[in-house]
Every structure is written in structure tokens, then in C-alpha cells.
Design an enzyme around this catalytic site. Sequence first.
Site, mmCIF file in Angstrom:
data_model
loop_
_atom_site.group_PDB
_atom_site.id
_atom_site.type_symbol
_atom_site.label_atom_id
_atom_site.label_comp_id
_atom_site.label_asym_id
_atom_site.label_seq_id
_atom_site.Cartn_x
_atom_site.Cartn_y
_atom_site.Cartn_z
ATOM 1 N N CYS A 15 6.474 -7.435 6.824
ATOM 2 C CA CYS A 15 7.705 -6.819 8.294
ATOM 3 C C CYS A 15 8.302 -8.132 8.608
ATOM 4 O O CYS A 15 7.370 -8.696 9.301
ATOM 5 C CB CYS A 15 7.053 -5.375 8.695
ATOM 6 S SG CYS A 15 8.783 -4.808 8.988
ATOM 7 N N CYS A 60 3.639 8.472 1.613
ATOM 8 C CA CYS A 60 4.040 7.074 2.516
ATOM 9 C C CYS A 60 4.009 5.985 1.252
ATOM 10 O O CYS A 60 3.164 5.863 0.823
ATOM 11 C CB CYS A 60 2.597 7.597 3.582
ATOM 12 S SG CYS A 60 3.777 5.672 4.419
ATOM 13 N N CYS A 98 1.143 -2.473 15.713
ATOM 14 C CA CYS A 98 1.433 -1.923 14.116
ATOM 15 C C CYS A 98 0.495 -3.064 13.575
ATOM 16 O O CYS A 98 1.070 -4.643 13.563
ATOM 17 C CB CYS A 98 2.594 -1.904 13.911
ATOM 18 S SG CYS A 98 2.771 -1.499 12.669
ATOM 19 N N GLU A 155 0.890 -1.432 -0.068
ATOM 20 C CA GLU A 155 -0.218 0.287 -0.122
ATOM 21 C C GLU A 155 0.855 0.949 0.121
ATOM 22 O O GLU A 155 2.107 0.875 0.826
ATOM 23 C CB GLU A 155 -1.155 -0.083 1.190
ATOM 24 C CG GLU A 155 -1.758 -1.705 0.751
ATOM 25 C CD GLU A 155 -2.980 -1.115 2.427
ATOM 26 O OE1 GLU A 155 -4.353 -2.008 2.014
ATOM 27 O OE2 GLU A 155 -2.064 -0.884 3.018
ATOM 28 N N CYS A 168 -0.942 5.799 9.818
ATOM 29 C CA CYS A 168 0.111 5.005 10.197
ATOM 30 C C CYS A 168 -0.463 3.893 10.965
ATOM 31 O O CYS A 168 -1.103 3.891 11.707
ATOM 32 C CB CYS A 168 0.282 5.394 11.990
ATOM 33 S SG CYS A 168 1.181 7.752 11.263
ATOM 34 N N CYS A 177 6.145 -5.559 15.950
ATOM 35 C CA CYS A 177 5.924 -4.299 17.060
ATOM 36 C C CYS A 177 4.618 -5.280 17.385
ATOM 37 O O CYS A 177 3.329 -4.613 16.300
ATOM 38 C CB CYS A 177 5.998 -2.541 16.090
ATOM 39 S SG CYS A 177 7.526 -2.721 16.146
HETATM 40 N N1 SAH Z 1 9.214 0.088 9.892
HETATM 41 C C1 SAH Z 1 9.214 1.565 10.183
HETATM 42 C C2 SAH Z 1 8.641 2.442 9.442
HETATM 43 C C3 SAH Z 1 6.598 2.147 9.284
HETATM 44 S S1 SAH Z 1 6.440 2.193 10.623
HETATM 45 C C4 SAH Z 1 9.130 2.286 11.522
HETATM 46 O O1 SAH Z 1 8.274 1.393 12.100
HETATM 47 O O2 SAH Z 1 9.973 3.237 11.726
HETATM 48 C C5 SAH Z 1 5.370 4.405 10.638
HETATM 49 C C6 SAH Z 1 5.072 4.562 11.902
HETATM 50 O O3 SAH Z 1 4.185 4.244 12.382
HETATM 51 C C7 SAH Z 1 5.981 4.064 12.898
HETATM 52 O O4 SAH Z 1 6.540 5.202 13.568
HETATM 53 C C8 SAH Z 1 5.110 3.288 13.588
HETATM 54 O O5 SAH Z 1 6.056 2.907 14.668
HETATM 55 C C9 SAH Z 1 4.024 4.280 13.603
HETATM 56 N N2 SAH Z 1 2.619 3.095 13.897
HETATM 57 C C10 SAH Z 1 2.805 1.759 13.844
HETATM 58 N N3 SAH Z 1 1.865 1.352 14.476
HETATM 59 C C11 SAH Z 1 1.211 2.094 14.118
HETATM 60 C C12 SAH Z 1 -0.332 2.433 14.943
HETATM 61 N N4 SAH Z 1 -1.158 1.684 15.365
HETATM 62 N N5 SAH Z 1 -1.126 3.697 15.190
HETATM 63 C C13 SAH Z 1 0.246 4.588 15.336
HETATM 64 N N6 SAH Z 1 1.576 4.716 15.204
HETATM 65 C C14 SAH Z 1 1.743 3.098 14.157
HETATM 66 FE FE1 SF4 Z 2 7.401 -3.408 10.983
HETATM 67 FE FE2 SF4 Z 2 5.595 -2.157 11.779
HETATM 68 FE FE3 SF4 Z 2 7.482 -2.270 13.720
HETATM 69 FE FE4 SF4 Z 2 7.720 -0.701 11.344
HETATM 70 S S1 SF4 Z 2 6.181 -0.671 13.132
HETATM 71 S S2 SF4 Z 2 9.171 -2.063 12.579
HETATM 72 S S3 SF4 Z 2 6.366 -1.872 10.210
HETATM 73 S S4 SF4 Z 2 6.236 -3.420 12.900
#
Ligand code: SAH
Ligand code: SF4
Length: 394
Positions: free
Chosen positions: A135, A128, A142, A115, A368, A139
Site C-alpha cells: 500500500c 476479504c 496497519c 493475501e 484486519c 497508516c
Molecule cells: N486500505 C483500505 C482497506 C484495507 S484495511 C482502508 O484502509 O480502508 C481494512 C480495515 O482494517 C481498515 O479499516 C483498516 O484501517 C483496518 N486495520 C488496519 N490495521 C488494523 C489493525 N492492526 N487492527 C485492526 N484494524 C486494522
Molecule cells: Fe493502506 Fe493499511 Fe492504511 Fe488501508 S489501513 S490505507 S491498507 S496502510
Amino acid sequence: MTLSAPITQDVHTIPRKLPEGPVNLVGLTRDQMREAFVTAGTPDRQAKMRVNQVWQWVYHWGVRDFTQMTNLAKDYRALLARHFVVEIPEIVSRQVSSDGTRKYLVRIAGGHEVETVYIPEEDRGTLCVSSQVGCTLTCSFCHTGTQKLVRNLTAGEIVGQILLARDDLGEWPVPGAPKDETRLLSNIVLMGMGEPLYNFDSVRDAMRIAMDGEGIALSRRRITLSTSGVVPEIARTATEIGCNLAVSFHATTDEVRDVLVPINKKWNIATLLDALREYPNLSNSERITFEYVMLDGVNDTDEDARRLVKLIEGIPAKINLIPFNEWPGAPYRRSSNNRIRTFADIIYKAGYASPIRTPRGEDIMAACGQLKSATERARKSRAQIAAEAGVTQA
Ligand code: SAH
Ligand code: SF4
């Protein structure tokens, strides 16, 4: 707590050159394009000029058909057409949010999907971009983290997301028309699906193409790469890309960060901060963005805010507070607006900008952390996610 997925990279990018077929020019660096032209029969002494010409057609004018490259001789256009294509990934579907955010579902080679999200704002338009299908990291807050990694994107597939967005925005220049300086697509954030620093070479090549002055020509200050904290690649990001850096910080103790951002078990907060202290000098960039997702009762106390300020002391920084965006089965809740404001205030009073990010495109699951392609939907149950995150379900 046990983790089912590895926290290290376990895949490599497979170059998508078709075995016998034509080579895609999109995503090749200038040097690679030059080499490809010479191999295809371009005289050595002409190759650099040909690269310049084709580069402008592809990245400045958005032309993908060799017959339209009118400053090349007909014979040469035919030679190019025999050996090369100019191809970008296909938009499978396009959703537009009530706030104007556009989310594209993009199909790449092999039938995989990622996406890409376009976010219009008053003074800019941000794309974006995704760097991986899924991934490897997990996390716990996420959505992408619940999707298994399928593969890394190639440089062409990363640049392709920029080109397809410009197609959809109708933003290619018209010959002869006055230069329009207000760009619809003015900024890029590597904040889509995937961990960009686990696909370093392709991300670097793609961003260098985006920054090239003869093409897309976005300055390095208009590009922000977000990492969960892949410490060994941070210095290279500074020296080989030089863009702005954002870090998914999200917690102020290793105990909490181990759960939220499991890569912390490999490179903890102290190690990460050491690498970040070097970044501004190495990259000549102004400040680092600390991303901090606000999770109710998990990382959002006044004490957390004060600890955060203490930790980042001496680093030129801005703290971006992200209200948690929910997704089906998510094991967390968003902190209340009051809590977020109080938290922001403590940081602001310590001398750091602490903007609260307005969720965009929530109605189309484009905010995000909500990205996850439908092909890999619901691999884990709600209970599984909660168990892995070490939280009890509400
Ligand atoms: N993998 C990279 C970039 C993608 S995530 C990273 O982790 O930095 C982009 C941002 O969105 C990151 O700061 C991530 O922690 C945040 N993010 C992920 N899931 C989210 C959620 N459910 N609500 C708000 N921010 C989130
Ligand atoms: Fe991967 Fe989501 Fe963690 Fe970013 S925030 S490193 S996309 S699992």
C-alpha cells in the site's frame, strides 16, 4: 513527524498481457471480451452470443478448459484455445484458523504475493480481497502500511481471488443438481491489502464482473469497499460501482487522524465527511460503515465517542468498532474490553448501530490489518515505525 512514503498514488497498473502469447479472459469486461473475440476472428454478429456463452462457463460453472465448453462448436473451441487462456492466480499456501477462517497466500504475475481471507459466519461467508501488493499509504497501526507498494492488481487478479476461493470451497454448481441458495461465499469486502480507490479502474471492472447476473452474481449490497478516504474517487465509487462503502475513520480530530491515517493531511475530516454525505444518494445504498480501530489511550475516550457522534450527524451510518489487532513491532495496544464497551454504548445510545468486530483468524495473522506478504517482511524496524507514528515505545 516525517513520512517516508508518499501519500499519493505513484504507480499505474501494468496490463499483464503476455507480449505474444494468449490473452487471459479472466478480468475482461463484457465489452473487452467481445472485442478480443472479434479480433481473434469471431464474426461480429456472433460475438455477443459467444461472450454470453463463455462468460457463463467461466463465471457460473467455473470451467477453465475450452474443450469442456460443450455448447460451442469444436472449431470454435479450438479457435479460442489458440488465442486465449482462462487463468487465475496460484495459491502458494493455505492456512486454516481454529475458528475456520482461511488465509490464502496468492502468487500473481511477476512472482508477487498477496493475501486473501475467507471468513465463514453463521449466515454468510465473506471473502476479504486484496487490491494492491502492499500500500502506498502508511497508516501507523496497519501492518500492510509498513510494506512498500509493489504494484496494483489487475482486474483479473482481483476476480481471480474470488474464483480461487470458490475452487477451494468446492462451490461451483453441479449441472442438473438443484440450485443451492445458501452460498459459502456470499459477500465480498475490499479490505485486504491495499487502498482500492488508488486502483479504481481495476477494482470497478472486477466488481462489475462479480455482480454480473450471468456469473458470480453477487448483489451490490453484498459488496463493501473500504477506503482510507480517497475523497476524489468516492463519488465515482457510488455511480460506477454502487456497492456499500466503509471508511477507515479511526479518529475524531485532524490532529490524531493525521498520525493514524496520514491521507488525512490531504483530505481532512471535514472534506471527507462532505463527500460521505453525498454517497447514500448517489449510490442508492442505505448506510455508510465507519470503521474505528480501538487503540489504547490514543482515540478511545468518552469524549472521542461523543465527538464522533457529532461529526457524523445526518449521515446514515453504522460504526464498526475494531479491537486493534497486534502485529510484530506494532506501536499500539488494543483498548481494554471495558473501554470498547463503554465507547460502543455512547454511540449506540446516540442512535447508531455500534457492533464490536470479533477478530477472526488471529492465530494465522489473518485479522484486519495483519496482512502482509512474506516476500516483503520486516522492511521497517519497530523503532522506525514508532518514530513515524510519533509514539514512544512501551
Ligand atoms: N486500505 C483500505 C482497506 C484495507 S484495511 C482502508 O484502509 O480502508 C481494512 C480495515 O482494517 C481498515 O479499516 C483498516 O484501517 C483496518 N486495520 C488496519 N490495521 C488494523 C489493525 N492492526 N487492527 C485492526 N484494524 C486494522
Ligand atoms: Fe493502506 Fe493499511 Fe492504511 Fe488501508 S489501513 S490505507 S491498507 S496502510
